[in-house]
Write an enzyme that holds these catalytic residues in place. Structure first.
Site, PDB file in Angstrom:
ATOM      1  N   GLY A   1       0.932  -1.341   0.117  1.00 36.27           N
ATOM      2  CA  GLY A   1      -0.107  -0.078   0.120  1.00 36.27           C
ATOM      3  C   GLY A   1       0.985   1.208  -0.119  1.00 36.27           C
ATOM      4  O   GLY A   1       1.707   1.426   0.853  1.00 36.27           O
TER       5      GLY A   1
ATOM      6  N   HIS B   1      -9.736  -0.892  18.091  1.00 35.36           N
ATOM      7  CA  HIS B   1      -9.688   0.673  17.468  1.00 35.36           C
ATOM      8  C   HIS B   1     -10.950   1.233  16.900  1.00 35.36           C
ATOM      9  O   HIS B   1     -11.094   1.042  15.661  1.00 35.36           O
ATOM     10  CB  HIS B   1      -8.458   0.489  16.523  1.00 35.36           C
ATOM     11  CG  HIS B   1      -8.158   1.747  15.669  1.00 35.36           C
ATOM     12  ND1 HIS B   1      -7.852   3.207  16.346  1.00 35.36           N
ATOM     13  CD2 HIS B   1      -8.157   2.175  14.438  1.00 35.36           C
ATOM     14  CE1 HIS B   1      -7.528   3.841  15.575  1.00 35.36           C
ATOM     15  NE2 HIS B   1      -7.715   3.492  14.497  1.00 35.36           N
TER      16      HIS B   1
ATOM     17  N   ASN C   1     -11.986  -4.369   2.388  1.00 28.45           N
ATOM     18  CA  ASN C   1     -10.722  -4.556   3.031  1.00 28.45           C
ATOM     19  C   ASN C   1     -10.268  -6.174   3.073  1.00 28.45           C
ATOM     20  O   ASN C   1      -9.110  -6.279   3.339  1.00 28.45           O
ATOM     21  CB  ASN C   1     -10.260  -3.409   4.134  1.00 28.45           C
ATOM     22  CG  ASN C   1     -10.286  -2.136   3.608  1.00 28.45           C
ATOM     23  OD1 ASN C   1      -9.965  -2.145   2.433  1.00 28.45           O
ATOM     24  ND2 ASN C   1     -10.138  -1.210   4.765  1.00 28.45           N
TER      25      ASN C   1
ATOM     26  N   ARG D   1     -11.694   5.259   5.206  1.00 32.12           N
ATOM     27  CA  ARG D   1     -13.154   5.848   5.216  1.00 32.12           C
ATOM     28  C   ARG D   1     -13.275   7.379   4.679  1.00 32.12           C
ATOM     29  O   ARG D   1     -12.178   8.107   4.689  1.00 32.12           O
ATOM     30  CB  ARG D   1     -13.667   5.459   6.637  1.00 32.12           C
ATOM     31  CG  ARG D   1     -13.250   6.498   7.674  1.00 32.12           C
ATOM     32  CD  ARG D   1     -13.971   6.229   8.915  1.00 32.12           C
ATOM     33  NE  ARG D   1     -13.070   6.653  10.096  1.00 32.12           N
ATOM     34  CZ  ARG D   1     -13.644   7.060  11.524  1.00 32.12           C
ATOM     35  NH1 ARG D   1     -14.919   6.975  11.447  1.00 32.12           N
ATOM     36  NH2 ARG D   1     -13.051   7.201  12.311  1.00 32.12           N
TER      37      ARG D   1
ATOM     38  N   ASP E   1       2.195  -1.386  -4.648  1.00 28.96           N
ATOM     39  CA  ASP E   1       0.670  -1.000  -4.683  1.00 28.96           C
ATOM     40  C   ASP E   1       0.403  -1.455  -5.895  1.00 28.96           C
ATOM     41  O   ASP E   1       1.090  -2.052  -7.004  1.00 28.96           O
ATOM     42  CB  ASP E   1       0.695   0.490  -4.883  1.00 28.96           C
ATOM     43  CG  ASP E   1      -0.745   1.110  -4.149  1.00 28.96           C
ATOM     44  OD1 ASP E   1      -0.714   1.545  -3.159  1.00 28.96           O
ATOM     45  OD2 ASP E   1      -1.715   0.916  -5.082  1.00 28.96           O
TER      46      ASP E   1
ATOM     47  N   ARG F   1      -2.382  10.042  20.448  1.00 30.29           N
ATOM     48  CA  ARG F   1      -3.716  11.229  20.617  1.00 30.29           C
ATOM     49  C   ARG F   1      -3.699  11.766  22.137  1.00 30.29           C
ATOM     50  O   ARG F   1      -4.026  12.845  22.210  1.00 30.29           O
ATOM     51  CB  ARG F   1      -4.692  10.844  19.847  1.00 30.29           C
ATOM     52  CG  ARG F   1      -4.402  10.753  18.350  1.00 30.29           C
ATOM     53  CD  ARG F   1      -5.710  10.386  17.691  1.00 30.29           C
ATOM     54  NE  ARG F   1      -5.496  10.290  16.213  1.00 30.29           N
ATOM     55  CZ  ARG F   1      -6.053   9.442  15.251  1.00 30.29           C
ATOM     56  NH1 ARG F   1      -6.907   8.514  15.771  1.00 30.29           N
ATOM     57  NH2 ARG F   1      -5.895   9.477  14.050  1.00 30.29           N
TER      58      ARG F   1
HETATM   59  N1  LIG Z   1      -4.696   1.412  12.314  1.00 32.52           N
HETATM   60  C1  LIG Z   1      -5.036   2.631  12.186  1.00 32.52           C
HETATM   61  O1  LIG Z   1      -4.870   3.391  13.283  1.00 32.52           O
HETATM   62  C2  LIG Z   1      -5.080   3.556  11.091  1.00 32.52           C
HETATM   63  C3  LIG Z   1      -5.556   2.955  10.049  1.00 32.52           C
HETATM   64  N2  LIG Z   1      -5.948   3.399   8.902  1.00 32.52           N
HETATM   65  C4  LIG Z   1      -6.430   2.515   7.655  1.00 32.52           C
HETATM   66  O2  LIG Z   1      -5.251   2.374   6.704  1.00 32.52           O
HETATM   67  C5  LIG Z   1      -5.483   2.304   5.486  1.00 32.52           C
HETATM   68  C6  LIG Z   1      -4.734   2.871   4.347  1.00 32.52           C
HETATM   69  O3  LIG Z   1      -4.850   4.488   4.547  1.00 32.52           O
HETATM   70  P1  LIG Z   1      -4.275   5.477   3.527  1.00 32.52           P
HETATM   71  O4  LIG Z   1      -2.968   5.182   3.225  1.00 32.52           O
HETATM   72  O5  LIG Z   1      -4.673   6.850   4.116  1.00 32.52           O
HETATM   73  O6  LIG Z   1      -5.220   5.087   2.377  1.00 32.52           O
HETATM   74  P2  LIG Z   1      -4.924   5.442   0.766  1.00 32.52           P
HETATM   75  O7  LIG Z   1      -6.051   5.326   0.032  1.00 32.52           O
HETATM   76  O8  LIG Z   1      -4.223   6.484   0.571  1.00 32.52           O
HETATM   77  O9  LIG Z   1      -3.941   4.207   0.287  1.00 32.52           O
HETATM   78  C7  LIG Z   1      -4.248   2.875   0.367  1.00 32.52           C
HETATM   79  C8  LIG Z   1      -3.629   2.390  -0.762  1.00 32.52           C
HETATM   80  O10 LIG Z   1      -4.051   0.908  -0.956  1.00 32.52           O
HETATM   81  C9  LIG Z   1      -3.668   0.432  -2.324  1.00 32.52           C
HETATM   82  N3  LIG Z   1      -4.474  -0.568  -2.580  1.00 32.52           N
HETATM   83  C10 LIG Z   1      -5.910  -1.002  -2.669  1.00 32.52           C
HETATM   84  N4  LIG Z   1      -6.130  -2.354  -2.863  1.00 32.52           N
HETATM   85  C11 LIG Z   1      -5.017  -2.715  -2.851  1.00 32.52           C
HETATM   86  C12 LIG Z   1      -4.468  -4.142  -3.049  1.00 32.52           C
HETATM   87  N5  LIG Z   1      -5.338  -5.252  -3.354  1.00 32.52           N
HETATM   88  N6  LIG Z   1      -3.023  -4.550  -2.879  1.00 32.52           N
HETATM   89  C13 LIG Z   1      -2.169  -3.495  -2.761  1.00 32.52           C
HETATM   90  N7  LIG Z   1      -2.466  -2.185  -2.521  1.00 32.52           N
HETATM   91  C14 LIG Z   1      -3.796  -1.916  -2.865  1.00 32.52           C
HETATM   92  C15 LIG Z   1      -4.623   1.704  -3.117  1.00 32.52           C
HETATM   93  O11 LIG Z   1      -4.064   1.799  -4.224  1.00 32.52           O
HETATM   94  C16 LIG Z   1      -3.891   2.933  -2.191  1.00 32.52           C
HETATM   95  O12 LIG Z   1      -2.592   3.287  -2.837  1.00 32.52           O
HETATM   96  C17 LIG Z   1      -7.153   2.381   5.375  1.00 32.52           C
HETATM   97  O13 LIG Z   1      -7.628   1.361   5.324  1.00 32.52           O
HETATM   98  C18 LIG Z   1      -7.384   3.477   6.792  1.00 32.52           C
HETATM   99  O14 LIG Z   1      -8.437   3.129   7.257  1.00 32.52           O
HETATM  100  C19 LIG Z   1      -5.752   4.937   8.564  1.00 32.52           C
HETATM  101  C20 LIG Z   1      -5.184   5.348   9.747  1.00 32.52           C
HETATM  102  C21 LIG Z   1      -5.011   5.107  11.073  1.00 32.52           C
HETATM  103  O1  LIG Z   2     -10.385   7.447  11.662  1.00 27.96           O
HETATM  104  C1  LIG Z   2      -9.986   6.525  10.434  1.00 27.96           C
HETATM  105  O2  LIG Z   2     -10.538   6.217   9.607  1.00 27.96           O
HETATM  106  C2  LIG Z   2      -8.535   6.378  10.259  1.00 27.96           C
HETATM  107  C3  LIG Z   2      -8.151   5.715  11.802  1.00 27.96           C
HETATM  108  O3  LIG Z   2      -8.173   4.700  12.018  1.00 27.96           O
HETATM  109  C4  LIG Z   2      -7.569   6.831  12.770  1.00 27.96           C
HETATM  110  O4  LIG Z   2      -7.290   7.793  12.161  1.00 27.96           O
HETATM  111  O5  LIG Z   2      -7.718   6.439  13.864  1.00 27.96           O
END
Ligand SMILES: NC(=O)C1=CN([C@@H]2O[C@H](COP(=O)(O)OP(=O)(O)OC[C@H]3O[C@@H](n4cnc5c(N)ncnc54)[C@H](O)[C@@H]3O)[C@@H](O)[C@H]2O)C=CC1
Ligand SMILES: O=C([O-])CC(=O)C(=O)O
Length: 320
Positions: free
Chosen positions: A10, A176, A96, A83, A34, A152
């Site tokens: 990703g 989470h 996902n 989201r 990606d 946070r």
């Molecule tokens: N655990 C946590 O605390 C947090 C989790 N997240 C999650 O992290 C994830 C990524 O967030 P961002 O980087 O902001 O999203 P983003 O949309 O910027 O990046 C996600 C990437 O995944 C790629 N992708 C989609 N399907 C794929 C596949 N089958 N194989 C490889 N790559 C693939 C997309 O092309 C995209 O470039 C989201 O699910 C988000 O909700 C975000 C913030 C905090």
């Molecule tokens: O809120 C979201 O969707 C992304 C996330 O998990 C965070 O920032 O804690």
């Protein structure tokens, strides 16, 4: 000594930030994977061109081929969909889950000895799906959320107490999601517990309660502001801290979504608890004592994670 290899599956907002941070912190060579063609290659080249200015040596590669994960010491997974305003993290479960299964298969085939950090939401459930698809030992697959939620909480507390963020310690346990459990009793400034600071007149119970709620809503607050996606700088910093603890065998005590079987009365579930991360991966689950209120909140959060696990099982049953 050869450099470590960090693979980022990703290469979106978090993936790109992870690559930059891994470079700045000299963690090793970096592969950005990606499914979007050209994008990981473009980001890798862009960051490589920052390396002479920043002064780090790393091989940066962008790819659309899972075979390039070979030899990875650490894999950080952000593949999937974030989201948008009005959605909950749980709304991402269908799409996902499919992505985690594809990524898990790629890891299994190419780097089964890696330490894997999952970030994709809904986090606690996605890390379990990823682990099952990759077939790695449980201690080698962990989810990032607690470090972010705690960061946070620490930031808001530091603001309230007007002290350095470095001197604020805090823990957030549980899943989470909206039910996460910021633990006020285990939060402290330079060792002084927050309840004592309230007694000392540094804050009020009401203000601390507001901070607890703002922490729970921390992700949604940023989604509401950004509108097109979710937080990515602090999530990337948090995952890098976990990767560094593994690569340098630092044995940091960090809240992570780990597979808990036995501790906390759980019978095998990924959920946020404090763990020790060292060269063997998750080396220890730290089982802290919870009072009746904390226990109730933790159980509520565990219940929310379990309900989502059931949804994934039902999806599978329906899909045949
Ligand atoms: N655990 C946590 O605390 C947090 C989790 N997240 C999650 O992290 C994830 C990524 O967030 P961002 O980087 O902001 O999203 P983003 O949309 O910027 O990046 C996600 C990437 O995944 C790629 N992708 C989609 N399907 C794929 C596949 N089958 N194989 C490889 N790559 C693939 C997309 O092309 C995209 O470039 C989201 O699910 C988000 O909700 C975000 C913030 C905090
Ligand atoms: O809120 C979201 O969707 C992304 C996330 O998990 C965070 O920032 O804690």
């Amino acid at each position: 000594m050869a450099r470590n290899k960090i693979a980022l599956v990703g290469a979106g907002n978090i993936g790109g930030t992870l690559a930059l941070l891994a470079g700045l912190k000299d963690l090793g060579d970096i592969t950005l994977f990606d499914i979007a063609e050209g994008m990981p290659q473009g980001k890798a080249l862009d960051i490589a061109q920052a390396s002479p200015v920043e002064g780090f040596d790393a091989v940066l590669k962008g790819t659309n081929d899972y075979a390039d994960l070979k030899g990875a010491d650490v894999v950080i997974v952000t593949a999937g969909v974030p989201r948008k305003p009005g959605m909950s993290r749980d709304d991402l479960v269908g799409i996902n889950t499919k992505v985690m299964r594809a990524v898990g298969a790629g890891i299994k085939a190419n780097c089964p000895d890696a330490f894997v950090i999952c970030i994709t939401n809904p986090l606690d459930v996605m890390v379990g799906v990823l682990r099952d698809a990759a077939g790695l030992p449980y201690e080698k697959v962990v989810g990032m959320a607690g470090v972010l939620d705690s960061a946070r909480f620490r930031y808001f507390l530091a603001e309230e107490f007007k002290v350095s963020v470095e001197d604020v310690n805090a823990f957030v346990l549980g899943g989470h999601g909206d039910t996460m459990v910021p633990l006020v009793r285990y939060s402290a400034v330079a060792g002084i517990p927050v309840p004592d600071l309230i007694k000392m007149g540094w804050s009020t119970q009401e203000k601390i309660d507001q901070i607890v709620q703002r922490t729970r809503d921390g992700g949604a607050e940023i989604v509401g502001l950004l509108k097109t996606g979710s937080a990515f700088y602090a999530p990337a910093s948090s995952a890098i801290q976990m990767a560094e603890s593994y690569l340098k065998d630092k044995k940091r005590v960090l809240p992570c979504a780990a597979y808990v079987k036995g501790a906390y009365g759980l019978d095998g579930l990924y959920v946020g608890v404090p763990v020790v991360i060292g060269a063997k991966g998750v080396e220890r689950i730290v089982e802290i004592e919870l009072n009746a209120d904390e226990q109730k909140m933790f159980e509520n959060s565990v219940g929310a994670v379990k309900a989502l696990v059931e949804i994934v099982k039902n999806m599978d049953a329906t899909a045949g």
